[in-house]
Design a protein around this motif. Structure first.
Motif, PDB file in Angstrom:
ATOM      1  N   THR A 192       0.846  -1.271  -0.046  1.00 41.98           N
ATOM      2  CA  THR A 192       0.176  -0.024  -0.056  1.00 41.98           C
ATOM      3  C   THR A 192       1.146   1.240  -0.051  1.00 41.98           C
ATOM      4  O   THR A 192       2.170   1.303  -0.519  1.00 41.98           O
ATOM      5  N   TYR A 193       0.499   2.431   0.586  1.00 41.92           N
ATOM      6  CA  TYR A 193       0.939   3.737   0.508  1.00 41.92           C
ATOM      7  C   TYR A 193       2.175   3.792   1.507  1.00 41.92           C
ATOM      8  O   TYR A 193       1.979   2.952   2.433  1.00 41.92           O
ATOM      9  N   ARG A 194       3.231   4.527   1.291  1.00 41.78           N
ATOM     10  CA  ARG A 194       4.127   4.851   2.059  1.00 41.78           C
ATOM     11  C   ARG A 194       3.680   5.575   3.281  1.00 41.78           C
ATOM     12  O   ARG A 194       2.606   6.394   3.236  1.00 41.78           O
ATOM     13  N   GLU A 195       4.068   5.003   4.622  1.00 39.30           N
ATOM     14  CA  GLU A 195       3.071   5.464   5.688  1.00 39.30           C
ATOM     15  C   GLU A 195       3.559   6.694   6.395  1.00 39.30           C
ATOM     16  O   GLU A 195       2.941   7.230   7.268  1.00 39.30           O
ATOM     17  N   THR A 196       4.629   7.539   5.448  1.00 40.74           N
ATOM     18  CA  THR A 196       4.825   8.789   6.021  1.00 40.74           C
ATOM     19  C   THR A 196       4.005   9.788   5.240  1.00 40.74           C
ATOM     20  O   THR A 196       3.964  11.257   5.651  1.00 40.74           O
ATOM     21  N   GLY A 200      -1.065   7.133   3.829  1.00 34.82           N
ATOM     22  CA  GLY A 200      -0.571   5.926   4.322  1.00 34.82           C
ATOM     23  C   GLY A 200      -0.626   5.823   5.724  1.00 34.82           C
ATOM     24  O   GLY A 200      -0.944   4.484   6.285  1.00 34.82           O
ATOM     25  N   LYS A 201      -0.715   6.703   6.236  1.00 34.48           N
ATOM     26  CA  LYS A 201      -1.116   6.613   7.798  1.00 34.48           C
ATOM     27  C   LYS A 201      -2.304   6.096   8.005  1.00 34.48           C
ATOM     28  O   LYS A 201      -2.539   5.464   9.021  1.00 34.48           O
ATOM     29  N   ARG A 204      -2.346   2.394   7.376  1.00 34.32           N
ATOM     30  CA  ARG A 204      -1.674   1.679   8.447  1.00 34.32           C
ATOM     31  C   ARG A 204      -2.365   1.727   9.695  1.00 34.32           C
ATOM     32  O   ARG A 204      -2.578   0.544  10.069  1.00 34.32           O
ATOM     33  N   THR A 205      -3.251   2.658  10.227  1.00 35.81           N
ATOM     34  CA  THR A 205      -4.053   2.668  11.224  1.00 35.81           C
ATOM     35  C   THR A 205      -5.133   1.493  10.974  1.00 35.81           C
ATOM     36  O   THR A 205      -5.249   0.618  12.024  1.00 35.81           O
ATOM     37  N   ARG A 208      -3.372  -2.083  11.071  1.00 33.59           N
ATOM     38  CA  ARG A 208      -3.166  -2.412  12.539  1.00 33.59           C
ATOM     39  C   ARG A 208      -4.447  -2.970  13.282  1.00 33.59           C
ATOM     40  O   ARG A 208      -3.935  -3.601  14.417  1.00 33.59           O
ATOM     41  N   PHE A 216       4.428  -0.949   3.196  1.00 28.86           N
ATOM     42  CA  PHE A 216       4.105   0.652   3.037  1.00 28.86           C
ATOM     43  C   PHE A 216       5.287   1.302   2.220  1.00 28.86           C
ATOM     44  O   PHE A 216       6.330   1.729   2.604  1.00 28.86           O
TER      45      PHE A 216
END
Length: 300
Positions: A192-196, A200-201, A204-205, A208, A216
């Motif tokens: 998926t997307y880069r978490e920065t 992406g955030k 990620r949430t 998780r 990511f």
């Protein structure tokens, strides 16, 4: 004292350089100097002091500038309101956008808006959210369309929901499904997307919270679609026009990711001056151009 003097004063205060200010005002430097001197004589105060080749506001000039700037802004708005009543409202709106809405949402909205205000024009700039918001605060853009971050200087108004979906190649084991639950993805290689970056955030949430692992790595749907095609990985991405260029992929609904998980916001700075054209454009978006889940529309 006249309006020209006040406009000249404001421009010089902003640029802090006589030659540059005169050039932008389309007058000669001596004319600008004479106008400012006359204004200072009438007020009985020195508004500027020299600083090398530049000038800067004195403490009296700084205080006077706050009143002049506010008054001229209100006057400009009043003129714009009067023109809007006669159908003459015009101007240029600088609009910063994330790339994923430039292929469908933005062209549709601008076409509809120009039917009402044909004299308003737009400069469109694209970039990722963090850069857009930085430029917005600097005053480079009047409005931005992007993700939300925590910033008290900015106002975020949701205008568009982009559903997060599962993207797989047509020969992937999951391609026969029309919908999946996140727990079904735990046995597959997932990216998926880069978490920065903001989206992406968000992903990620979500993952998780469900105990699902993923790499990511990517900034946009073009990169994600490309890696899906090349590696046959499964990916989570926003359903945007960027994915339409990949003809051999399957889009699958993820049932337990709510429709409003990924939102695009209309953003403006609370500190920056806003023209009447920009105000009208934003009002138009809120009243006529939001594309959100029905429950959000009812709440708003």
């Amino acid at each position: 004292m006249n309006l020209s003097q006040l406009y000249y004063f404001r421009k010089l205060a902003q640029l802090q350089h006589y030659t540059k200010a005169a050039k932008e005002l389309y007058i000669t430097q001596p004319s600008l100097s004479d106008s400012i001197s006359s204004l200072e004589q009438e007020l009985g105060l020195s508004l500027f002091q020299k600083e090398g080749r530049n000038v800067k506001l004195t403490k009296y000039g700084k205080e006077f500038y706050e009143y002049v700037d506010a008054a001229l802004n209100e006057l400009d708005k009043g003129i714009a309101v009067a023109k809007s009543k006669s159908g003459l409202l015009g101007g240029v709106i600088d609009l910063g956008c994330i790339p994923t809405i430039l292929g469908d949402y933005v062209p549709s909205v601008l076409t509809r808006y120009r039917e009402i205000y044909p004299k308003v024009s737009f400069n469109i700039y694209q970039g990722h959210t963090l850069r857009l918001l930085d430029e917005l605060k600097k005053g480079t853009y009047d409005v931005a369309f992007c993700s939300k971050t925590e910033d008290t200087e900015l106002e975020f108004i949701p205008i568009l929901a982009q559903r997060l979906i599962l993207v797989v190649r047509a020969d992937h084991p999951l391609a026969q499904k029309e919908s999946v639950m996140l727990e079904e993805l735990s046995d597959y290689s997932l990216t998926t997307y880069r978490e920065t970056i903001p989206i992406g955030k968000i992903v990620r949430t979500v993952l998780r919270n469900k105990g699902v692992e993923a790499s990511f790595s990517y900034d946009d749907e073009i990169s994600i679609g490309g890696v899906v095609m090349a590696t046959n990985q499964a990916a989570i991405a926003a359903d945007t026009p960027y994915l339409s260029q990949f003809g051999y992929i399957k889009k699958i609904i993820i049932s337990d990711i709510p429709e409003d998980t990924r939102l695009v916001y209309m953003v403006y700075s609370k500190k920056n001056y806003m023209t009447k054209a920009t105000e009208d454009f934003m009002e138009f978006l809120v009243k006529h151009a939001r594309q959100l889940p029905q429950f959000m529309m009812e709440e708003g």
